[in-house]
Design an enzyme around this catalytic site. Structure first.
Site, PDB file in Angstrom:
ATOM      1  N   GLU A 168       0.674  -1.491   0.588  1.00  0.00           N
ATOM      2  CA  GLU A 168       0.238  -0.016  -0.186  1.00  0.00           C
ATOM      3  C   GLU A 168       0.857   1.661  -0.138  1.00  0.00           C
ATOM      4  O   GLU A 168       2.246   1.194   0.856  1.00  0.00           O
ATOM      5  CB  GLU A 168      -0.779   0.040   1.402  1.00  0.00           C
ATOM      6  N   ARG A 191      -4.142  -3.962  -4.886  1.00  0.00           N
ATOM      7  CA  ARG A 191      -5.435  -2.662  -6.441  1.00  0.00           C
ATOM      8  C   ARG A 191      -5.122  -3.433  -7.742  1.00  0.00           C
ATOM      9  O   ARG A 191      -5.803  -3.630  -9.140  1.00  0.00           O
ATOM     10  CB  ARG A 191      -5.676  -1.513  -5.853  1.00  0.00           C
ATOM     11  N   ASP A 321      -5.263  -6.686   9.867  1.00  0.00           N
ATOM     12  CA  ASP A 321      -6.193  -7.179   9.578  1.00  0.00           C
ATOM     13  C   ASP A 321      -6.255  -7.967   8.693  1.00  0.00           C
ATOM     14  O   ASP A 321      -6.724  -9.419   8.640  1.00  0.00           O
ATOM     15  CB  ASP A 321      -7.244  -6.173   8.742  1.00  0.00           C
ATOM     16  N   GLU A 502     -16.176  -1.997   4.475  1.00  0.00           N
ATOM     17  CA  GLU A 502     -16.076  -3.827   5.489  1.00  0.00           C
ATOM     18  C   GLU A 502     -16.992  -3.947   6.105  1.00  0.00           C
ATOM     19  O   GLU A 502     -17.204  -5.435   6.210  1.00  0.00           O
ATOM     20  CB  GLU A 502     -15.284  -3.415   6.541  1.00  0.00           C
TER      21      GLU A 502
END
Length: 606
Positions: A168, A191, A321, A502
């Site tokens: 990221e 992505r 996460d 989410e």
């Protein structure tokens, strides 16, 4: 860390229904009654008892048990809600066409000023375009898709002499209050690589996307050239060199290094290039070797040279996460053939239940806490619990429900919704807590805007309940609050909503697994709140600075995950069940669907 009480269903043996064979036997035995006695006595009694059942169903349930009162569950038909689905499509067009009009090809879009920006001075790599393509494919937006594909073919270039984050692109700054004041922006692998691979599959194998994916992956591969095999967090795409984090040069985040696997393994399957698979799988081997024996929780940082975990936070929020998310999804991706990921996932979930899951004191909301390392006066390491939950954690409710049906079931394919006897005791626990976590995330949408804040805190017995907030606010006391929110003061970072997906991701999964219409209702409520408070009339959607302020103040940014995740999951929520079924696809953490496959000639590490 103390365990937490988990509600249990009644023992199956005490509530299970008679089998078809036993019911048949009982019927046969009953036929020996004298016909006259049955007609003159039995029928009036049956009519009276039937009336009692009709008018007092709750009382009867209490007497004979709720499981007995339920009819046999059938497979629920999940059909499209076309009106709501089409409304989501219109929202996507409102967002995409504004970006295309004002900023085509730029990494980011700013809908208020109607302009785009790139993340490096050297230029961008089309984050928004590639992140959005598979959503257009799913929605059948042929003309929009054709123009986007044309841009990829003619203008997309990865030959950028600049640093791009492997996982990221981010700007982080931790203040003295340990508050994240700048946040993750865009992700390259999940992505761009993920977007190219899903576009390749959904297009019927258009080689344009596969060629671009191979090129990008080859430029990323040098990041794995470290002593441990854990990838550096950044890469110069033109020079093909990995770059350490400037602020934390010896560390990598656990989520970063463990959220490349779905994409690289699928690319390896497509190309027969085993380097992609081996580099990604070696990361998981290093992580497994670094975890304490029998302990499933990971801290959020690892040492890039030694491959060991370093004392740092334990949480399901940022930097933690998607590690937990991909444990399950790696097992599912290869058609449940690699037991090592099943075992790692199961150990992690058991540890989460034991150490992180907590209940709020009044409403009994289930949430996941965090632990931070501290040194005692004698130099010993201890752990401080914080009742903090990021919005990012809201993926976990749906993930737990999916994991219960895929890893902890007594049958190969469970019913919709699952029957109690189809899940193991661990599966029942995961399913029930997954449902409760979804409810908790929906409870955090109980704001002035109907949108959930970025971060919430839960009250605990014996704590100070954020007294400053209570004294200065008219908001009624509840089991959760936004830390630092004070009436008449600038809102804290935690109070914003940045178009995150989410919660709707969990709603989509929960609906597909249950057919329960409440999940569609909740999703529609969220969608209407986005339309009311985030929509920019000239085009696009903007983040909201304070979810408890109406009218809202907006931030001039439309995150790419609005189109790749939030609107996609809402579209799928209102679609027919045959659109990307959960037994045929896994979604990477950016909601790019990748097909499930069975690997050949390969055995996972143990």
């Amino acid at each position: 860390m103390s365990g937490t009480h988990v509600k249990k269903r009644k023992a199956k043996n005490a509530t299970s229904k008679p089998s078809e064979a036993s019911r048949s036997q009982q019927s046969s035995r009953g036929s020996g009654f004298g016909s006259g006695r049955f007609l003159w006595v039995g029928i009036p009694l049956l009519i009276a008892f039937g009336s009692f059942l009709y008018f007092k169903p709750l009382l009867v349930t209490d007497i004979i048990g709720s499981e007995w009162a339920k009819p046999d569950l059938k497979e629920i038909e999940i059909s499209a809600d076309t009106e709501k689905r089409d409304a989501v499509v219109e929202a996507f067009k409102h967002a995409w066409r504004a970006y295309e009009r004002d900023a085509m090809g730029d990494d980011e879009y700013h809908p208020i000023t109607r302009k785009g920006t790139n993340l490096t001075e050297a230029g961008g790599i089309g984050y928004t375009v590639i992140d959005s393509i598979d959503t257009m494919q799913l929605m059948g937006l042929t003309e929009d898709y054709t123009r986007a594909r044309d841009w990829v073919e003619k203008k997309l270039s990865f030959d950028q002499d600049a640093e791009f984050s492997t996982f990221e692109v981010r700007l982080l700054n931790i203040s003295f209050c340990d508050k994240l004041v700048l946040f993750s922006l865009l992700q390259t692998t999940i992505r761009v690589l993920g977007g190219l691979l899903s576009a390749y599959h959904l297009s019927g194998e258009d080689t344009l996307y596969l060629d671009k994916a191979i090129e990008l992956a080859d430029r990323i591969m040098p990041t794995f050239d470290t002593p441990s095999g854990l990838p550096y967090p950044s890469v110069n795409l033109a020079k093909r060199t990995g770059i350490p984090d400037k602020a934390l040069p010896h560390l990598v985040s656990t989520a970063e290094v463990s959220t490349l696997q779905l994409e690289l393994r699928y690319l390896s399957m497509l190309t027969a290039n085993e380097e992609y698979w081996d580099k990604a799988e070696n990361v998981m081997r290093v992580i497994k070797g670094a975890l304490p024996t029998g302990y499933g929780l990971a801290t959020i940082y690892m040492h890039v040279k030694s491959g060991k975990f370093v004392p740092s936070d334990i949480r399901l929020g940022s930097r933690g996460d998607s590690y937990y998310e991909y444990l399950l999804k790696q097992y599912l991706q290869t058609n449940r053939t690699e037991s090592v990921y099943h075992d790692m996932y199961s150990a992690a979930v058991d540890a989460i239940h034991e150490h992180l899951i907590r209940h709020s004191p009044h409403a009994g909301l289930i949430y996941t806490a965090e632990f931070s390392p501290e040194r005692t006066t004698d130099g010993q390491l201890s752990w401080r619990l914080s009742p903090k939950q990021d919005h990012l954690v809201c993926f976990f409710g749906g993930s737990l429900m999916l994991g219960a049906t895929m890893t902890r079931a007594t049958v190969s394919t469970v019913s919709v919704p699952p029957k109690a006897e189809e899940l193991t005791s661990y599966g029942e626990r995961d399913w029930e807590n997954g449902e409760e976590l979804v409810k908790t995330c929906m409870a955090t949408h109980d704001t002035a805007t109907g949108l959930s804040p970025e971060i919430v805190y839960f009250r605990m017995d014996g704590d100070e309940y954020d007294t400053e907030y209570n004294e200065d606010s008219d908001v009624p006391s509840s089991d959760w609050y936004i830390k630092g929110a004070r009436r008449g003061h600038p809102p804290p970072y935690d109070a914003r909503y940045i178009l995150r997906p989410e919660t709707v991701e969990s709603l989509f999964i929960a609906f597909r697994l249950t057919g329960d219409q409440k999940y569609r209702k909740w999703g529609w409520d969220i969608f209407q709140s986005i339309e009311k408070h985030c929509r920019i009339e000239t085009g696009g959607y903007a983040s909201v600075i304070d979810v408890d302020e109406v009218p809202t103040t907006k931030e001039d940014r439309m995150e790419t995950f609005l189109m790749s995740e939030t609107l996609k999951y809402l579209y799928l929520l209102f679609s027919d069940k045959d659109v990307l079924p959960l037994d045929k696809y896994v979604f990477n953490t950016e909601a790019h669907p990748l097909p499930i496959f069975t690997p050949t000639g390969r055995t996972a590490f143990s």
